[in-house]
Scaffold this motif. Structure first.
Motif, PDB file in Angstrom:
ATOM      1  N   LEU A 126     -41.737  64.044 -21.349  1.00  0.00           N
ATOM      2  CA  LEU A 126     -40.741  63.842 -22.394  1.00  0.00           C
ATOM      3  C   LEU A 126     -39.792  65.033 -22.423  1.00  0.00           C
ATOM      4  O   LEU A 126     -40.223  66.181 -22.536  1.00  0.00           O
ATOM      5  N   GLN A 127     -38.494  64.749 -22.295  1.00  0.00           N
ATOM      6  CA  GLN A 127     -37.466  65.766 -22.475  1.00  0.00           C
ATOM      7  C   GLN A 127     -36.626  65.351 -23.677  1.00  0.00           C
ATOM      8  O   GLN A 127     -36.132  64.226 -23.725  1.00  0.00           O
ATOM      9  N   ILE A 128     -36.484  66.260 -24.629  1.00  0.00           N
ATOM     10  CA  ILE A 128     -35.788  65.907 -25.864  1.00  0.00           C
ATOM     11  C   ILE A 128     -34.867  67.032 -26.312  1.00  0.00           C
ATOM     12  O   ILE A 128     -35.241  68.208 -26.283  1.00  0.00           O
ATOM     13  N   TYR A 129     -33.659  66.638 -26.682  1.00  0.00           N
ATOM     14  CA  TYR A 129     -32.664  67.596 -27.171  1.00  0.00           C
ATOM     15  C   TYR A 129     -32.323  67.238 -28.607  1.00  0.00           C
ATOM     16  O   TYR A 129     -32.031  66.084 -28.914  1.00  0.00           O
ATOM     17  N   PHE A 130     -32.406  68.217 -29.531  1.00  0.00           N
ATOM     18  CA  PHE A 130     -31.980  67.936 -30.898  1.00  0.00           C
ATOM     19  C   PHE A 130     -31.413  69.178 -31.556  1.00  0.00           C
ATOM     20  O   PHE A 130     -31.586  70.305 -31.076  1.00  0.00           O
TER      21      PHE A 130
END
Length: 306
Positions: A245-249
């Motif tokens: 999982l790669q997540i940007y926030f």
């Protein structure tokens, strides 16, 4: 080589052509498109094209070119990539039975045409919709999640980017989705695809019907509401095969709840990469501690932060 020379070479060529690419440039600002249309027509009549790439992007001016109808007669296509075109399928279109990859980037296409196109690509495994202009020129030109998913029965790789919420709406009863994307392995939602009002619901809806996901890349550029992850409606979500999982926030609270949700439901998860705009180290540290202490279905998961 300009477009006229390309056309002349095609006319003289004796052997078969299975792969063809045209990248337009400022030449198209000064000349008409006759040769371009003739090239596509010639390919449709004389060659069994399997891979076709047409890139209409112009660095000088952002315009859309009308896609030649003869493209829809290339029935042997396995890969089709179109950028900066206005697309409207003709009445002669009978489908792309062998098409496995479709890449639409910065195109103008109504949702009616998009759904008709996708529903006539029964072998489609890889779909990329990258555009802030996708099918948004007629008021009310929208489609529901169910309508879209019904057209993608064997999809393995799905990428959506841009203002998806402007044309893709949730069904009135999303928990009763009639189709499961059992073949979907990779999901990418980026560039304002996940925005405030519908972003979290869109994402959770996709997760609910994609039990065999292996990789995800998500960009959450606005505050999203993930209180729904605690509802019974999503209690049965189980990502048995998710490992990356790669997540940007941009924030460190609501999206953290989503990551905790994934950690608790992904027994084979190996790597979580978090990218944020946070500059306050204390907030970053607090977020990481929260995630490291969260219930986790996988014993070997590693959380990275950049």
């Amino acid at each position: 080589m300009n477009i006229y020379d390309v056309y002349r070479v095609l006319l003289l060529r004796q052997g078969p052509i299975h792969e063809f690419t045209i990248v337009m440039d400022d030449y198209w600002q000064r000349y008409n498109y006759f040769e371009f249309y003739q090239i596509i027509l010639h390919l449709s009549r004389k060659h069994t094209i399997k891979k076709l790439t047409l890139d209409g992007h112009d660095d000088l001016e952002f315009i859309w070119y009308k896609l030649p109808e003869s493209v829809f007669t290339l029935h042997h296509l396995t890969d089709l990539c179109l950028s900066t075109f206005e697309i409207d399928h003709p009445s002669i279109f009978k489908g792309f039975g062998s098409l496995q990859r479709l890449d639409l980037s910065y195109v103008k296409i109504s949702t009616k045409t998009l759904l008709h196109l996708l529903s006539n690509c029964p072998s489609l495994k890889n779909l990329s919709l990258v555009s802030t202009h996708l099918n948004i020129w007629e008021p009310g030109d929208k489609c529901t999640m169910n309508e879209l998913l019904k057209c993608l029965p064997v999809i393995e790789d799905l990428t959506m980017s841009g203002d998806v919420s402007e044309w893709l709406v949730l069904d009135s009863v999303p928990q009763e989705l009639p189709i499961s994307l059992i073949h979907l392995k990779y999901l990418c939602l980026s560039q304002r695809c996940l925005v405030e009002r519908y972003g979290s619901s869109l994402l959770l809806c996709l997760l609910k019907c994609s039990p065999n996901l292996e990789r995800m890349y998500l960009e959450m550029e606005n505050d999203l509401e993930f209180s729904a992850v605690k509802d019974e409606e999503y209690s049965d979500v189980w990502l048995e095969r998710l490992n990356d999982l790669q997540i940007y926030f941009c924030t460190d609270s609501l999206e953290t709840e989503f990551v905790k949700f994934i950690l608790a439901r992904s027994p084979k998860l190996k790597k979580v990469t978090i990218l944020t705009h946070l500059v306050d180290w204390k907030r970053k540290s607090k977020m990481l501690k929260t995630l490291l202490r969260a219930p986790c279905a996988s014993e070997g998961v590693i959380i990275y932060h950049r």
